[in-house]
Scaffold this motif. Sequence first.
Motif, PDB file in Angstrom:
ATOM      1  N   THR A   1     -12.371 -12.386 -14.845  1.00 62.76           N
ATOM      2  CA  THR A   1     -10.984 -12.143 -14.438  1.00 62.76           C
ATOM      3  C   THR A   1     -10.606 -10.689 -14.699  1.00 62.76           C
ATOM      4  O   THR A   1      -9.990 -10.034 -13.851  1.00 62.76           O
ATOM      5  CB  THR A   1     -10.039 -13.105 -15.190  1.00 62.76           C
ATOM      6  OG1 THR A   1     -10.445 -14.442 -14.921  1.00 62.76           O
ATOM      7  CG2 THR A   1      -8.599 -12.903 -14.778  1.00 62.76           C
ATOM      8  N   LYS A   2     -11.007 -10.150 -15.851  1.00 61.80           N
ATOM      9  CA  LYS A   2     -10.731  -8.742 -16.163  1.00 61.80           C
ATOM     10  C   LYS A   2     -11.429  -7.815 -15.176  1.00 61.80           C
ATOM     11  O   LYS A   2     -10.874  -6.802 -14.756  1.00 61.80           O
ATOM     12  CB  LYS A   2     -11.198  -8.405 -17.578  1.00 61.80           C
ATOM     13  CG  LYS A   2     -10.321  -8.937 -18.661  1.00 61.80           C
ATOM     14  CD  LYS A   2     -10.888  -8.548 -20.017  1.00 61.80           C
ATOM     15  CE  LYS A   2     -10.199  -9.269 -21.133  1.00 61.80           C
ATOM     16  NZ  LYS A   2     -10.802  -8.958 -22.450  1.00 61.80           N
ATOM     17  N   MET A   3     -12.683  -8.148 -14.808  1.00 57.63           N
ATOM     18  CA  MET A   3     -13.425  -7.321 -13.852  1.00 57.63           C
ATOM     19  C   MET A   3     -12.696  -7.246 -12.503  1.00 57.63           C
ATOM     20  O   MET A   3     -12.534  -6.164 -11.943  1.00 57.63           O
ATOM     21  CB  MET A   3     -14.836  -7.885 -13.634  1.00 57.63           C
ATOM     22  CG  MET A   3     -15.786  -7.630 -14.768  1.00 57.63           C
ATOM     23  SD  MET A   3     -17.408  -8.475 -14.626  1.00 57.63           S
ATOM     24  CE  MET A   3     -17.713  -8.612 -12.890  1.00 57.63           C
ATOM     25  N   TRP A   4     -12.267  -8.397 -11.990  1.00 61.76           N
ATOM     26  CA  TRP A   4     -11.585  -8.406 -10.693  1.00 61.76           C
ATOM     27  C   TRP A   4     -10.227  -7.722 -10.785  1.00 61.76           C
ATOM     28  O   TRP A   4      -9.815  -7.018  -9.853  1.00 61.76           O
ATOM     29  CB  TRP A   4     -11.466  -9.826 -10.155  1.00 61.76           C
ATOM     30  CG  TRP A   4     -12.737 -10.290  -9.519  1.00 61.76           C
ATOM     31  CD1 TRP A   4     -13.577 -11.263  -9.977  1.00 61.76           C
ATOM     32  CD2 TRP A   4     -13.338  -9.793  -8.314  1.00 61.76           C
ATOM     33  NE1 TRP A   4     -14.656 -11.398  -9.137  1.00 61.76           N
ATOM     34  CE2 TRP A   4     -14.531 -10.511  -8.105  1.00 61.76           C
ATOM     35  CE3 TRP A   4     -12.973  -8.819  -7.397  1.00 61.76           C
ATOM     36  CZ2 TRP A   4     -15.360 -10.274  -7.005  1.00 61.76           C
ATOM     37  CZ3 TRP A   4     -13.808  -8.575  -6.301  1.00 61.76           C
ATOM     38  CH2 TRP A   4     -14.983  -9.301  -6.122  1.00 61.76           C
ATOM     39  N   ALA A   5      -9.519  -7.897 -11.881  1.00 65.85           N
ATOM     40  CA  ALA A   5      -8.225  -7.213 -12.045  1.00 65.85           C
ATOM     41  C   ALA A   5      -8.438  -5.698 -12.036  1.00 65.85           C
ATOM     42  O   ALA A   5      -7.697  -4.958 -11.374  1.00 65.85           O
ATOM     43  CB  ALA A   5      -7.550  -7.662 -13.337  1.00 65.85           C
ATOM     44  N   TRP A   6      -9.466  -5.227 -12.751  1.00 71.51           N
ATOM     45  CA  TRP A   6      -9.784  -3.801 -12.770  1.00 71.51           C
ATOM     46  C   TRP A   6     -10.084  -3.313 -11.351  1.00 71.51           C
ATOM     47  O   TRP A   6      -9.593  -2.275 -10.920  1.00 71.51           O
ATOM     48  CB  TRP A   6     -10.975  -3.545 -13.701  1.00 71.51           C
ATOM     49  CG  TRP A   6     -11.505  -2.155 -13.585  1.00 71.51           C
ATOM     50  CD1 TRP A   6     -11.017  -1.036 -14.190  1.00 71.51           C
ATOM     51  CD2 TRP A   6     -12.616  -1.738 -12.775  1.00 71.51           C
ATOM     52  NE1 TRP A   6     -11.756   0.057 -13.810  1.00 71.51           N
ATOM     53  CE2 TRP A   6     -12.745  -0.351 -12.948  1.00 71.51           C
ATOM     54  CE3 TRP A   6     -13.498  -2.401 -11.948  1.00 71.51           C
ATOM     55  CZ2 TRP A   6     -13.733   0.389 -12.294  1.00 71.51           C
ATOM     56  CZ3 TRP A   6     -14.484  -1.667 -11.298  1.00 71.51           C
ATOM     57  CH2 TRP A   6     -14.597  -0.291 -11.473  1.00 71.51           C
ATOM     58  N   HIS A   7     -10.905  -4.071 -10.638  1.00 68.71           N
ATOM     59  CA  HIS A   7     -11.273  -3.695  -9.274  1.00 68.71           C
ATOM     60  C   HIS A   7     -10.034  -3.516  -8.392  1.00 68.71           C
ATOM     61  O   HIS A   7      -9.973  -2.598  -7.568  1.00 68.71           O
ATOM     62  CB  HIS A   7     -12.198  -4.752  -8.667  1.00 68.71           C
ATOM     63  CG  HIS A   7     -12.441  -4.564  -7.203  1.00 68.71           C
ATOM     64  ND1 HIS A   7     -13.148  -3.489  -6.701  1.00 68.71           N
ATOM     65  CD2 HIS A   7     -12.046  -5.292  -6.133  1.00 68.71           C
ATOM     66  CE1 HIS A   7     -13.193  -3.576  -5.384  1.00 68.71           C
ATOM     67  NE2 HIS A   7     -12.529  -4.665  -5.014  1.00 68.71           N
ATOM     68  N   HIS A   8      -9.054  -4.370  -8.560  1.00 68.09           N
ATOM     69  CA  HIS A   8      -7.840  -4.303  -7.746  1.00 68.09           C
ATOM     70  C   HIS A   8      -6.793  -3.349  -8.320  1.00 68.09           C
ATOM     71  O   HIS A   8      -5.710  -3.206  -7.742  1.00 68.09           O
ATOM     72  CB  HIS A   8      -7.235  -5.700  -7.587  1.00 68.09           C
ATOM     73  CG  HIS A   8      -8.061  -6.603  -6.733  1.00 68.09           C
ATOM     74  ND1 HIS A   8      -8.299  -6.371  -5.397  1.00 68.09           N
ATOM     75  CD2 HIS A   8      -8.732  -7.742  -7.025  1.00 68.09           C
ATOM     76  CE1 HIS A   8      -9.060  -7.318  -4.896  1.00 68.09           C
ATOM     77  NE2 HIS A   8      -9.346  -8.165  -5.858  1.00 68.09           N
ATOM     78  N   GLY A   9      -7.096  -2.717  -9.457  1.00 67.87           N
ATOM     79  CA  GLY A   9      -6.156  -1.781 -10.050  1.00 67.87           C
ATOM     80  C   GLY A   9      -4.943  -2.448 -10.666  1.00 67.87           C
ATOM     81  O   GLY A   9      -3.864  -1.872 -10.709  1.00 67.87           O
ATOM     82  N   LEU A  10      -5.132  -3.671 -11.154  1.00 68.28           N
ATOM     83  CA  LEU A  10      -4.032  -4.454 -11.703  1.00 68.28           C
ATOM     84  C   LEU A  10      -4.011  -4.384 -13.225  1.00 68.28           C
ATOM     85  O   LEU A  10      -5.048  -4.443 -13.875  1.00 68.28           O
ATOM     86  CB  LEU A  10      -4.183  -5.914 -11.272  1.00 68.28           C
ATOM     87  CG  LEU A  10      -4.313  -6.141  -9.769  1.00 68.28           C
ATOM     88  CD1 LEU A  10      -4.724  -7.571  -9.486  1.00 68.28           C
ATOM     89  CD2 LEU A  10      -3.017  -5.791  -9.070  1.00 68.28           C
ATOM     90  N   THR A  11      -2.837  -4.274 -13.778  1.00 69.46           N
ATOM     91  CA  THR A  11      -2.664  -4.328 -15.221  1.00 69.46           C
ATOM     92  C   THR A  11      -2.312  -5.762 -15.587  1.00 69.46           C
ATOM     93  O   THR A  11      -1.310  -6.295 -15.101  1.00 69.46           O
ATOM     94  CB  THR A  11      -1.542  -3.379 -15.681  1.00 69.46           C
ATOM     95  OG1 THR A  11      -1.885  -2.053 -15.271  1.00 69.46           O
ATOM     96  CG2 THR A  11      -1.357  -3.427 -17.183  1.00 69.46           C
TER      97      THR A  11
END
Length: 150
Positions: free
Chosen positions: A102-112
């Motif tokens: 989940t953290k990896m995909w959030a990082w990919h999308h530029g989401l905090t």
Amino acid sequence: MHEPVLILGSRLLGGRPGSTLTRRLEAALPYALESLHVVVSGHMGEAEAMFQWLVEHGVAPDVISVENQARSTNENLEQSFALLKGYPSWVVVTSDFHSLRTKMWAWHHGLTVQLVTAKTPFRKAPKMWLREVLALPHSLGRILWRRVRG
């Protein structure tokens, strides 16, 4: 609380949340009760079952948005964040085994995101952790491919 809350789906049993999803909902409940926006995300009835569970546990139905098309962690995040644009950070609720992906995909999308994790039921833990070990390289490969492609 001003951050929206996103709860990621998991398997249903007889149309009701299974043990993994119930634990996610229990972990999310204190945040959902305080938030002005809650998104439940999952396909095949998961989002609707989460909506029902939250309402049964005191969350106002008008603060809950149902995202029922996502079939993956990536789609959960993409489609849910598209529903409620403009928030700089979110609370995302998932299971402990699922937190790194989940953290990896959030990082990919530029989401905090502030990640809230639910403990995996003991009898399910070996299967879920093994599944995650196999899913992590797949997700990482997809993220890298998307980054290379631009």
